[in-house]
Design an enzyme around this catalytic site. Structure first.
Site, PDB file in Angstrom:
ATOM      1  N   LYS A 148       0.079  -4.204   4.988  1.00 33.20           N
ATOM      2  CA  LYS A 148       0.815  -5.442   6.053  1.00 33.20           C
ATOM      3  C   LYS A 148       1.604  -6.522   5.445  1.00 33.20           C
ATOM      4  O   LYS A 148       2.786  -6.586   6.018  1.00 33.20           O
ATOM      5  CB  LYS A 148      -0.474  -5.876   6.730  1.00 33.20           C
ATOM      6  CG  LYS A 148      -1.238  -5.038   7.688  1.00 33.20           C
ATOM      7  CD  LYS A 148      -2.368  -5.982   8.409  1.00 33.20           C
ATOM      8  CE  LYS A 148      -3.283  -4.640   8.886  1.00 33.20           C
ATOM      9  NZ  LYS A 148      -2.766  -3.653   9.639  1.00 33.20           N
ATOM     10  N   ARG A 192       9.368   5.672  16.213  1.00 29.86           N
ATOM     11  CA  ARG A 192       9.369   6.298  15.130  1.00 29.86           C
ATOM     12  C   ARG A 192       8.104   6.415  14.399  1.00 29.86           C
ATOM     13  O   ARG A 192       7.176   5.774  14.600  1.00 29.86           O
ATOM     14  CB  ARG A 192      10.380   5.568  14.033  1.00 29.86           C
ATOM     15  CG  ARG A 192      11.738   5.273  14.782  1.00 29.86           C
ATOM     16  CD  ARG A 192      12.540   4.224  13.994  1.00 29.86           C
ATOM     17  NE  ARG A 192      13.643   3.882  14.701  1.00 29.86           N
ATOM     18  CZ  ARG A 192      14.534   2.906  14.160  1.00 29.86           C
ATOM     19  NH1 ARG A 192      14.270   2.350  12.998  1.00 29.86           N
ATOM     20  NH2 ARG A 192      15.770   2.673  14.748  1.00 29.86           N
ATOM     21  N   HIS A 196       0.772  -1.243   0.045  1.00 30.45           N
ATOM     22  CA  HIS A 196       0.104   0.097   0.084  1.00 30.45           C
ATOM     23  C   HIS A 196       0.971   1.291   0.145  1.00 30.45           C
ATOM     24  O   HIS A 196       1.922   1.288   0.613  1.00 30.45           O
ATOM     25  CB  HIS A 196      -0.899   0.060   1.452  1.00 30.45           C
ATOM     26  CG  HIS A 196      -1.885  -0.786   1.074  1.00 30.45           C
ATOM     27  ND1 HIS A 196      -2.598  -1.091   2.559  1.00 30.45           N
ATOM     28  CD2 HIS A 196      -2.370  -1.737   0.520  1.00 30.45           C
ATOM     29  CE1 HIS A 196      -3.443  -2.100   2.395  1.00 30.45           C
ATOM     30  NE2 HIS A 196      -3.388  -2.529   1.089  1.00 30.45           N
ATOM     31  N   ASP A 225       3.663  -5.708  12.441  1.00 30.30           N
ATOM     32  CA  ASP A 225       4.078  -6.142  11.167  1.00 30.30           C
ATOM     33  C   ASP A 225       5.533  -6.493  11.584  1.00 30.30           C
ATOM     34  O   ASP A 225       6.050  -7.373  11.212  1.00 30.30           O
ATOM     35  CB  ASP A 225       3.845  -5.183  10.250  1.00 30.30           C
ATOM     36  CG  ASP A 225       2.396  -5.080   9.588  1.00 30.30           C
ATOM     37  OD1 ASP A 225       1.656  -5.834   9.964  1.00 30.30           O
ATOM     38  OD2 ASP A 225       2.259  -3.832   9.097  1.00 30.30           O
ATOM     39  N   GLY A 236      -0.475  -5.434  23.041  1.00 33.00           N
ATOM     40  CA  GLY A 236      -0.195  -4.068  23.101  1.00 33.00           C
ATOM     41  C   GLY A 236       0.952  -3.602  24.288  1.00 33.00           C
ATOM     42  O   GLY A 236       2.097  -4.468  24.296  1.00 33.00           O
ATOM     43  N   SER A 237       0.460  -2.730  25.096  1.00 28.78           N
ATOM     44  CA  SER A 237       1.582  -2.331  26.113  1.00 28.78           C
ATOM     45  C   SER A 237       1.557  -3.172  27.117  1.00 28.78           C
ATOM     46  O   SER A 237       2.663  -3.255  28.114  1.00 28.78           O
ATOM     47  CB  SER A 237       0.978  -1.001  26.868  1.00 28.78           C
ATOM     48  OG  SER A 237      -0.254  -1.124  27.268  1.00 28.78           O
TER      49      SER A 237
HETATM   50  O1  RIB Z   1      -0.208  -2.696   9.646  1.00 27.07           O
HETATM   51  C1  RIB Z   1      -0.176  -1.258   8.941  1.00 27.07           C
HETATM   52  C2  RIB Z   1      -0.459  -1.285   7.627  1.00 27.07           C
HETATM   53  O2  RIB Z   1      -1.703  -1.510   7.716  1.00 27.07           O
HETATM   54  C3  RIB Z   1      -0.227   0.090   7.117  1.00 27.07           C
HETATM   55  O3  RIB Z   1       0.981   0.250   6.465  1.00 27.07           O
HETATM   56  C4  RIB Z   1      -1.430   0.040   6.123  1.00 27.07           C
HETATM   57  O4  RIB Z   1      -1.049   0.220   4.700  1.00 27.07           O
HETATM   58  C5  RIB Z   1      -2.404  -0.768   6.515  1.00 27.07           C
HETATM   59  O5  RIB Z   1      -2.345  -1.915   5.367  1.00 27.07           O
END
Ligand code: RIB
Length: 340
Positions: A42, A328, A13, A286, A254-255
């Protein structure tokens, strides 16, 4: 010895990211802080995370990574942004098809500074659907047998289900499946049977267990995220191992860290690493999937049975990488390299 091979089959994406002090209410116009265009999806993020994890030094990669996906034909953003970011991450893009008559997938992302960099994402799949709708063609693109294949939920459901089933039936390839987002129709149990690793966040865990509970009485149906206590997670893991022969189940919290459960019996929670300032949580999941997969690929390529894989150690390393990522801004650009 040949380096292990990971194949990531999924979305690419262009991310359109607006950072805001808070999310506007319906009908409200609000001045935001900044706007950026970045590489994402992703699938592509996870491929980049595998590739970057493999950079043990600045010029040596110990795992090969291939991306299988689709983009709009002649899209200048693909060449200048997505493909170049993947190449910098050591990812082979030979099997990314350029599809005529459609555009590269995109995501509109709102990063809420007031909520600790939490995001809201809307994606439009574009070529990620049109160019990935034939499972046989997708499977036939690469002649190599990967040690590990990674899939998510941003390409057509039928393709993902067929590819997962295909590799679950094979002896040589382990499947890491991150059903993000979970499709409203759920995932049939028969697709998950024999999976190497299932990686979900709390929301995905709830949706998946709910859909399974409706088809299978032994799965605990949990109503809300707060109910996902360690005891309940252990029960969920056990059901996945016993009923569907899934080797590893991971729930990212998560946290609160990460919960893992392995069919060999080991299970537990690994706390999250402390982050001084969370800037943007996009691609943290990811990054986790990519770093975990790189560790898994190294070990299965050495002939180790996935049941003996040190899941806790892999989760710790993946956690550390995710902690760097959230400090970041951006998606793919925020994923750290292994040598960092
Ligand atoms: O997991 C994050 C991603 O989910 C983003 O980069 C976006 O493109 C969505 O698909």
């Amino acid at each position: 010895m040949a380096k292990p091979l990971i194949q990531v089959i999924g979305s690419l994406h262009l991310d359109f990211v607006t950072t805001t002090p808070r999310c506007p209410s319906a009908g409200e116009t609000l001045q935001a802080t900044r706007f950026d265009i970045g590489a994402g999806g992703k699938g592509a993020n996870q491929a980049a995370a595998c590739g970057r994890a493999a950079f043990v030094t600045k010029d040596e990669q110990d795992v090969r990574v291939e991306m299988v996906g689709a983009v709009g034909k002649g899209d200048p953003y693909y060449a200048s942004l997505l493909q170049s970011a993947l190449h910098k991450s050591g990812v082979d893009t030979t099997n990314v098809r350029e599809v005529e008559g459609t555009t590269t997938g995109s995501a509109t992302i709102i990063v809420d500074e007031g909520a600790g960099g939490e995001n809201r994402i809307l994606f439009v799949p574009g070529a990620g659907f049109k160019g990935m709708d034939d499972a046989k063609e997708v499977l036939g693109r690469s002649s190599k047998t990967p040690n590990v294949v990674v899939l998510q939920g941003e390409i057509p459901r039928d393709t993902v289900l067929s590819v997962v089933e295909h590799y679950n039936a094979s002896e040589q390839t382990q499947v890491v499946f991150n059903p993000a987002p979970v499709w409203p129709q759920g995932i049939p149990s028969k697709t998950l049977k024999g999976l190497g690793a299932l990686i979900v966040n709390e929301t995905e865990c709830l949706l998946l267990t709910k859909s399974m509970a409706s088809e299978d009485s032994e799965m605990v149906a949990v109503e809300k995220e707060d109910d996902l206590t360690e005891e309940v997670l252990r029960q969920i893991g056990k059901t996945f191992h016993e009923q569907l022969s899934i080797s590893t189940v991971i729930v990212t919290l998560g946290s609160k860290g990460v919960f893992y459960s392995q069919s060999s019996g080991s299970a537990g929670r690994i706390p999250a690493q402390k982050v001084e300032q969370v800037v943007d949580t996009t691609a943290a999941g990811d990054t986790f999937v990519g770093y975990f997969t790189a560790m898994l690929a190294r070990s299965v390529a050495q002939g180790m049975n996935i049941k003996d894989f040190d899941v806790a150690a892999a989760c710790k390393e993946a956690n550390a990488a995710s902690a760097k990522c959230v400090a970041r801004a951006g998606a793919m650009q925020s994923i750290p390299f292994g040598y960092e």
